[in-house]
Design a protein around this motif. Structure first.
Motif, short mmCIF file in Angstrom:
data_model
loop_
_atom_site.label_atom_id
_atom_site.label_comp_id
_atom_site.label_asym_id
_atom_site.label_seq_id
_atom_site.Cartn_x
_atom_site.Cartn_y
_atom_site.Cartn_z
N ALA A 138 0.93 -1.00 0.49
CA ALA A 138 -0.52 0.34 0.59
C ALA A 138 1.16 0.66 -0.17
O ALA A 138 0.80 1.98 -0.41
N GLU A 151 2.79 2.26 -3.26
CA GLU A 151 1.48 2.22 -4.23
C GLU A 151 1.63 3.91 -3.91
O GLU A 151 1.27 4.63 -4.96
N PRO A 205 -5.12 3.26 -7.73
CA PRO A 205 -5.35 3.05 -6.19
C PRO A 205 -5.97 1.37 -5.46
O PRO A 205 -6.84 0.77 -5.76
N GLY A 206 -4.94 0.98 -4.96
CA GLY A 206 -5.65 -0.35 -4.46
C GLY A 206 -5.26 -1.56 -4.96
O GLY A 206 -5.34 -2.62 -4.83
N VAL A 230 -2.92 -4.43 -3.31
CA VAL A 230 -3.14 -4.89 -2.29
C VAL A 230 -4.44 -6.06 -2.68
O VAL A 230 -4.81 -6.90 -2.43
N ALA A 231 -4.72 -5.63 -3.49
CA ALA A 231 -6.21 -6.39 -3.92
C ALA A 231 -5.69 -7.43 -4.61
O ALA A 231 -5.89 -8.46 -4.00
#
Lengths: 402, 402, 402, 402
Positions: free
Chosen positions: D368, D371, D383-384, D387-388
């Motif tokens: 995170a 990023e 974004p995200g 992590v996803a």
């Protein structure tokens, strides 16, 4: 402590106890020393002075007890009130409930104002109750500043205004266990007569030190009890014993040395960061958490934004899902400790504490973990959505004020 | 803590707090963790079991409070007794005095048997008082096992025999704060109903954890109070709250984690050395201290050998000498912390604590330092005489039994 | 570390490693961090500056290596000298011997001046040798400042005077492993070109950090080697690699973080006490030890008072007694670690180190323990005599200068 | 260390030094003790035995030096080889380059096989070179197991097969600094003659302890050098000196005690988790990182999956972006330490170390943070997304094998 080794750091997101900064861990690693020596006051006297700043107090008196928050609460009630005294209190969560329960067990008569869980103290109702109390039978108003069970912060300033509007002389008691050192607290401005903190929340210490800040008016109330037979304060929590010893830097019994050294370092941490920055950081991390909750399509226990707590967020899981399973799974599988729902909201909510020594990436780890634990337990949220929302907010909102 | 750096180790010979072994300091250096996790009982449940061994108890129940010894004392009295109950107690020093004072402040009626300072509880007088109490109005006999103020150990076994001889059903309460973990203690054999220990003496921990061991009969007494209105036990120290949570390994409020981990390590230390060896070590160090006192030509506060305490020796200084000056000088000049004379013996005695984690050479350092501090303050003792006598004794008497 | 628990503190009186003050232990308890971060130089740059003060140097350059004293010695020799270079050195104990041995193994040609064990470097003979070296073939004079094996301190100022009197340009190398930070050291005044310290003596740290202070002339010598093929300095100990990184606060490879933080705290300790007080303290403790030896009727290995070391005393046991047995017994029975006799004096002496973080009562414990160990092994000394003599001296001579 | 307080934990994702588990920090907090005592071998002898397991060795000999990885490398080369000896080595990153550079500075003749950065040692080319070396002039093959600079792992088993296929007797030297204790390592199976580890990577300790595991054949090579004049090994790193002392549990010079105690605890950690689980965990965390990189639409420095390192991932930033800015920003804004690109890839890559004591949520925090730092510096990733992808993979792939 696990039976077998769990790799990596633990992710502690219960709303207390909180992470202890390494430098505080170091500071607490102290050998025993003579607490009656001529040197000892050089440690303790500044503690009594500096701790007041965290309460927003200039004329208060600090009491430090080897005790948990429960003990320090008992100290405040039993030193200043007499058996049978009337007190007014709002109930809107497990901790406001427990405090009321304690008051009742101490023999106080509690006028309970029930508020919906997810809201907080209602200044208007308090004002009404006080106006109705023409004889000033109500000796104290007790408010939980931050209801840890539901993630709700009450407006103490508004409560004080209500009391003043009613022209009522009751003492104002505030449970700041999960707020003091994390949320703005203005004991002077709010004229708080007894404010209570535990060591294991915003003060970033282990449990074991209860901290009370008592106003001059609160002290006067304590003194008025002092002579009485059958007073509530017995020996251990008696403020009078402390007041005989504290001004010179001593204690009536052996103090918990590591916690005193730890408190000194904790205060240094808070002041170095700056209390305004500490409060802002908690606000930003709280808001980031709420952004994640919204991105998940879930609701917080706090019913409206005005009630949002910046130290803990209680998240309502969808119908049919057992929040307790999510919490256990998060702990066992991801070494993530979340807070459970208590009493009325047991099984219905899980809580993310964002209190104490935390930064952005620690919080994002918890959000990612909560998301994984929800997905593993049948809550359909979009993978990565919580972190995306929270991190976007965090990129725009620095923890420290300029 | 000194304003400027003092080189070398501190020499701590107050009779508590005591030196903390490095491995216990290490064990206490723990991050926060979730005290409601599924793992937590693997730490706590063995603690409740193993702590009993130090009390010599098999069927007792251990209570662990975030509190000092004063608090744990309050817990024992207020859980098992009711306001107005009669208790019998002997007074022969500052700590037996303070305990009686507490009982009185709690609203108990204390029948005080005054004994000369320097002696201890008198089993014969106790038996007489109990025999005279035909109606069994006396609910408890309270005895300080080791009177820290005068260096006197009472014979609890003899007290028990006196109670049995009188055929009296009173509870037996024993203050073992400065004895448990250092002197032989036989809660089972002596049928002690409430035995009390603090963390900062024989358990070699910082202050902050109060430990009580309550017999089944003591528990029954507590239960018989439980339903009562206006009972003495309020909330913080209520055994009933603990008993709801403890058996599963939890606590009603946040426990002081470092002290729990420290207790685990302290018990390991005691068991690795062997309790018999621990007791023998205290006896040998106590006797060595007394050899030094004799070599100095001074007397102990304990009037006869039967009263000698193996955890602390109170030494009477010659007429005209202020013991307080010796103590202050020892601290300031030699970094040696001695215990002060309290109340009746203030200025007349200084005390050498020899309790907790100590070995021969540490004690000899203290003896040498006490000698120097006396010489510097006008007490004419032969230089080296104390160390010579003590070391000769120590050479012949190993700390550990074969 | 013992197989079973040994009660109490260990009594460490080898002449290094030395006791680590608690605050240094705390300071070393650090998590890993990025040693290439922008923050890192705020730790390291002051270290390079402040460490010079302990060497009495203003224009020297400090090198910090993850290494023991042996390694840092190798660094000094191999950076500044070339294979086959001639060096002059005196041998009068095990450590001066080992250093000469190292020089030989590095391929240097060592002119050895043998001195009686119990004496030290002879300035007159050094001057003579240098005068005789018309061609200035001798590139360096190597002197062990404090010969740890025999408890002898050489007079470096006198050696410098001898070198100057001879008008010889050789470099002056001084082994200050067991002197720097404990005995007065004047790198500037004595024009020492390479001074060497280990972390585990006067710097009160664990072993693992080698510290060198190199004069501008020494650096020049290092630079003159830098270009050469087949130079002695290889990679790890190459000063050139360090000099590329150190001025900006970095290192060519990963530094031992705990020791850097520990060094910062150790310097703070030394400066807070004041170097003059540190030196005085070592002198007073050294003299107290010698008073005890005299009272025992024994002799030190140092042949005359001028050679007395204030950091370690080597005590000659009577004929027919095996010093090794005394040492082992002291360790096993009294947890007292004494230094052994090495090489020529093996079995004939035991050593009491009085270096590093020590105070009066700690030393008296060691003296008492040594006495007991001697008595237990058939050395007839008067019980208490050593402590009596040492303590009488200590009472008259405070550790800190006014 | 920062000038002002930074809240929360640091996020250390350089590929070493790595996070130190709290229990190892505790274990290292030790007072000094006599390293020549009769007790000492009970600590050290098991260390020499147990450390072998981490190397996958049964008949090797462990050497422990107070030194960084650079030092332990020097020890291996200079003990077993002679000036002018030929060695064969592949260069494909900064650390393989530095090792070759060291060999050259030591006076060895290095046949360098250049491989593309992002690939590793080429067994086929090695086999060819060895076959061509009819006279067996090549004395050793040197391979970096895990090239930390590019996130590339070479196949040591394949190198061994190539050597065997060529029937060449050269020694096999393997740099396992960033692999041993984290990636499967089979010193026995691969017949590695000198394997090298540092304390600050998979062993989860601070820097300062160099560890080598030398095969019997390697030892023989060392012994064959021992008698020689002008041998490369001087004094500090001489295996012969160690071998005189180590078997009895001692060292030729003062060892770094905290690191020895720390190593004991680190081994306990590794064995409690199980080496297979440790390796699996590194693989899962490595793969999760690569999933994140793919989700970002970026490439790793490792050119093909076969080269992927499970301890560090080097991520190539888009053209026109300065990776150094991302790294600095991540550190300053988010307290996230990423690894920099070195030499050829400086400014082009940033590195995420996933080595040592880590779990899923720690890694997700770093992903995170990386990023966010990229987004803040103009790299357009969703974004995200990282992590996803990583969390989805982690949900399916437990760290521990069943």
């Amino acid at each position: 402590m696990a039976a077998t080794r769990r790799p990596g750091r633990n992710h502690l997101f219960v709303p207390g106890p909180t992470n202890i900064p390494d430098r505080i861990l170091r500071a607490m690693m102290v050998q025993s020393e003579d607490h009656r020596s001529v040197d000892f006051p050089s440690l303790t006297k500044p503690l009594f002075e500096d701790t007041k700043k965290v309460f927003g107090s200039t004329d208060g008196t600090i009491f430090l007890f080897p005790a948990s928050g429960t003990g320090i609460w008992e100290s405040a009630l039993c030193n200043t009130l007499a058996r049978g005294d009337k007190v007014l209190s709002s109930r809107f969560g497990q901790f406001s409930h427990l405090w009321i329960d304690m008051a009742q067990r101490l023999g106080l008569e509690v006028i309970v104002q029930e508020e919906a869980w997810g809201t907080g103290a209602n200044p208007q109702r308090i004002e009404e109750a006080l106006r109705a109390d023409k004889n000033h039978a109500i000796k104290a108003v007790m408010v939980v500043h931050n209801e840890t069970a539901t993630g709700v912060t009450s407006d103490i300033g508004a409560v004080r205004k209500a009391m003043d509007a009613a022209g009522h002389p009751a003492l104002l008691f505030v449970d700041g266990v999960s707020s003091i050192g994390s949320l703005p607290f203005d004991a002077d401005g709010w004229k708080v007569d007894a404010a209570i903190a535990g060591s294991q929340k915003g003060l970033m210490l282990p449990a074991g030190l209860g901290v009370a800040c008592i106003s001059p008016k609160g002290l006067q109330a304590a003194e008025s009890q002092a002579g009485k037979n059958d007073r509530l304060a017995k020996v251990y929590f008696d403020y009078a014993d402390q007041r005989k010893a504290n001004p010179a830097g001593y204690f009536p019994y052996t103090p918990p040395l590591p916690l005193l050294y730890g408190l000194r370092e904790a205060l240094a941490c808070l002041f170095e960061e700056g209390l305004e920055n500490v409060y802002n950081r908690h606000h930003v991390l709280g808001e980031a958490t709420r952004q994640a909750v919204a991105a998940w399509g879930l609701k917080t226990c706090a019913k409206e934004p005005q009630w949002n707590s910046d130290t803990v967020t209680a998240i309502v899981v969808p119908e049919g899902v057992d929040a307790a399973k999510i919490i256990k799974h998060a702990y066992v599988r991801y070494n993530l400790a979340l807070g459970a729902g208590l009493s009325e909201v047991a099984g219905k909510v899980f809580r993310i504490g964002h209190v104490g020594d935390l930064n952005e990436l620690q919080l994002l780890a918890a959000i990612a973990g909560a998301e994984m634990a929800m997905l593993d337990n049948g809550v359909t949220v979009t993978p990565g959505s919580g972190v995306a929302a929270a991190s976007s907010y965090l990129r725009e909102n620095p923890l420290a004020k300029a």
